[in-house]
Motif scaffolding. Sequence first.
Motif, short mmCIF file in Angstrom:
data_model
loop_
_atom_site.label_atom_id
_atom_site.label_comp_id
_atom_site.label_asym_id
_atom_site.label_seq_id
_atom_site.Cartn_x
_atom_site.Cartn_y
_atom_site.Cartn_z
N GLU A 1 0.83 -1.21 0.00
CA GLU A 1 0.00 0.00 0.00
C GLU A 1 0.87 1.26 0.00
OE1 GLU A 1 -3.22 2.25 2.85
OE2 GLU A 1 -3.12 0.07 2.93
N VAL A 2 1.92 1.26 0.78
CA VAL A 2 2.83 2.40 0.84
C VAL A 2 3.54 2.56 -0.50
CG1 VAL A 2 4.85 3.38 1.98
CG2 VAL A 2 3.14 2.16 3.33
N ALA A 3 4.04 1.47 -1.06
CA ALA A 3 4.72 1.53 -2.35
C ALA A 3 3.80 2.07 -3.44
CB ALA A 3 5.25 0.14 -2.74
N THR A 4 2.55 1.61 -3.45
CA THR A 4 1.59 2.06 -4.44
C THR A 4 1.32 3.56 -4.30
OG1 THR A 4 0.57 -0.13 -4.54
CG2 THR A 4 -0.76 1.73 -5.32
N ALA A 5 1.11 4.02 -3.08
CA ALA A 5 0.85 5.44 -2.86
C ALA A 5 2.04 6.30 -3.30
CB ALA A 5 0.53 5.70 -1.38
N LEU A 6 3.24 5.87 -2.95
CA LEU A 6 4.43 6.61 -3.35
C LEU A 6 4.58 6.63 -4.87
CD1 LEU A 6 7.05 8.14 -2.76
CD2 LEU A 6 8.17 5.91 -2.48
N HIS A 7 4.41 5.49 -5.50
CA HIS A 7 4.57 5.43 -6.96
C HIS A 7 3.51 6.26 -7.69
CE1 HIS A 7 6.96 1.50 -6.41
NE2 HIS A 7 7.76 2.55 -6.42
N GLU A 8 2.29 6.27 -7.19
CA GLU A 8 1.25 7.11 -7.80
C GLU A 8 1.62 8.59 -7.70
OE1 GLU A 8 -2.39 5.92 -5.89
OE2 GLU A 8 -2.54 4.09 -7.09
N LEU A 9 2.11 9.01 -6.54
CA LEU A 9 2.50 10.41 -6.37
C LEU A 9 3.70 10.74 -7.26
CD1 LEU A 9 2.19 13.17 -5.09
CD2 LEU A 9 3.62 12.35 -3.18
N ARG B 1 8.52 -5.22 -2.68
CA ARG B 1 9.79 -5.24 -3.42
C ARG B 1 9.55 -5.53 -4.90
NH1 ARG B 1 11.45 -8.43 1.07
NH2 ARG B 1 11.54 -10.27 -0.27
N ARG B 2 8.65 -6.47 -5.19
CA ARG B 2 8.32 -6.78 -6.59
C ARG B 2 7.74 -5.55 -7.29
NH1 ARG B 2 7.12 -11.72 -4.46
NH2 ARG B 2 4.95 -11.20 -4.04
N GLN B 3 6.82 -4.86 -6.62
CA GLN B 3 6.22 -3.68 -7.24
C GLN B 3 7.27 -2.60 -7.49
OE1 GLN B 3 3.89 -0.76 -5.33
NE2 GLN B 3 2.50 -0.59 -7.06
N ILE B 4 8.17 -2.40 -6.56
CA ILE B 4 9.24 -1.42 -6.74
C ILE B 4 10.04 -1.77 -7.99
CG2 ILE B 4 11.43 -0.58 -5.78
CD1 ILE B 4 10.05 -0.91 -2.97
N GLY B 5 10.38 -3.02 -8.15
CA GLY B 5 11.13 -3.44 -9.34
C GLY B 5 10.34 -3.22 -10.62
N GLU B 6 9.07 -3.60 -10.62
CA GLU B 6 8.24 -3.42 -11.82
C GLU B 6 8.05 -1.95 -12.16
OE1 GLU B 6 7.01 -5.65 -14.07
OE2 GLU B 6 8.33 -7.02 -12.96
N TRP B 7 7.76 -1.12 -11.16
CA TRP B 7 7.55 0.31 -11.40
C TRP B 7 8.80 0.95 -11.99
CZ3 TRP B 7 9.27 5.16 -9.84
CH2 TRP B 7 8.40 6.23 -10.11
N ASN B 8 9.94 0.54 -11.50
CA ASN B 8 11.19 1.13 -11.96
C ASN B 8 11.62 0.65 -13.34
OD1 ASN B 8 12.66 3.04 -9.98
ND2 ASN B 8 11.62 1.53 -8.71
N LYS B 9 10.93 -0.32 -13.91
CA LYS B 9 11.20 -0.71 -15.30
C LYS B 9 10.67 0.34 -16.26
CE LYS B 9 11.16 -5.72 -14.68
NZ LYS B 9 10.43 -6.97 -15.00
N GLY C 1 11.02 -2.74 7.47
CA GLY C 1 11.23 -3.73 6.43
C GLY C 1 10.34 -3.53 5.22
N ILE C 2 10.59 -4.38 4.20
CA ILE C 2 9.84 -4.33 2.95
C ILE C 2 9.40 -5.74 2.59
CG2 ILE C 2 9.84 -3.65 0.52
CD1 ILE C 2 12.31 -1.94 1.07
N PRO C 3 8.10 -6.04 2.62
CA PRO C 3 7.63 -7.36 2.23
C PRO C 3 7.91 -7.65 0.74
CG PRO C 3 5.91 -6.15 3.39
CD PRO C 3 7.01 -5.18 3.08
N ALA C 4 7.90 -8.92 0.39
CA ALA C 4 8.23 -9.34 -0.97
C ALA C 4 7.33 -8.71 -2.02
CB ALA C 4 8.16 -10.86 -1.07
N ASP C 5 6.03 -8.56 -1.76
CA ASP C 5 5.14 -8.00 -2.78
C ASP C 5 5.47 -6.53 -3.05
OD1 ASP C 5 4.11 -7.15 -0.31
OD2 ASP C 5 2.02 -7.59 -0.84
#
Length: 140
Positions: free
Chosen positions: A29-37, A65-73, A59-63
């Motif tokens: 949820e945090v990753a999604t909010a940050l990426h949207e902004l 981390r995966r989203q961070i990688g996908e977004w940064n592609k 910490g950062i759960p696996a899901d």
Amino acid sequence: MPTTTSGEYHLTREGDLAHIKVRGLFDLEVATALHELLAQIQRDVGRSYVLCDLSQFTGIPADARRQIGEWNKTHTVAGGAIYGANFAMRTLATLVLQAVRLVGNNVDIEFVPDEAAARRWIEAHRARLVVSSGGPHVHE
């Protein structure tokens, strides 16, 4: 401060900068909010910076981390500064950043001791970007 199932976060926008403070896990949820902004900032301004307070990060759960990688592609931030992270959390964040670089996104991220140093680093990075791009008219 919005609450997730695993913690809290505070996310604010300051021009081309997204400032995030995380208490607990940097979850999906945090990753999604940050990426949207960040994506909105990039649409509005043409570039984005991230300022991260990880003083209460656990910490950062696996899901996430995966989203961070996908977004940064498909997205790139101009740079970022991380402050307040202890040794273990700096190590974890460094591993995530190395994965981001493996997908071809060579983002400039700096670990600094406090918010003031983080803001100075971002200002210096902006100034270098302006000089290397031929002036402020390119990005302002």
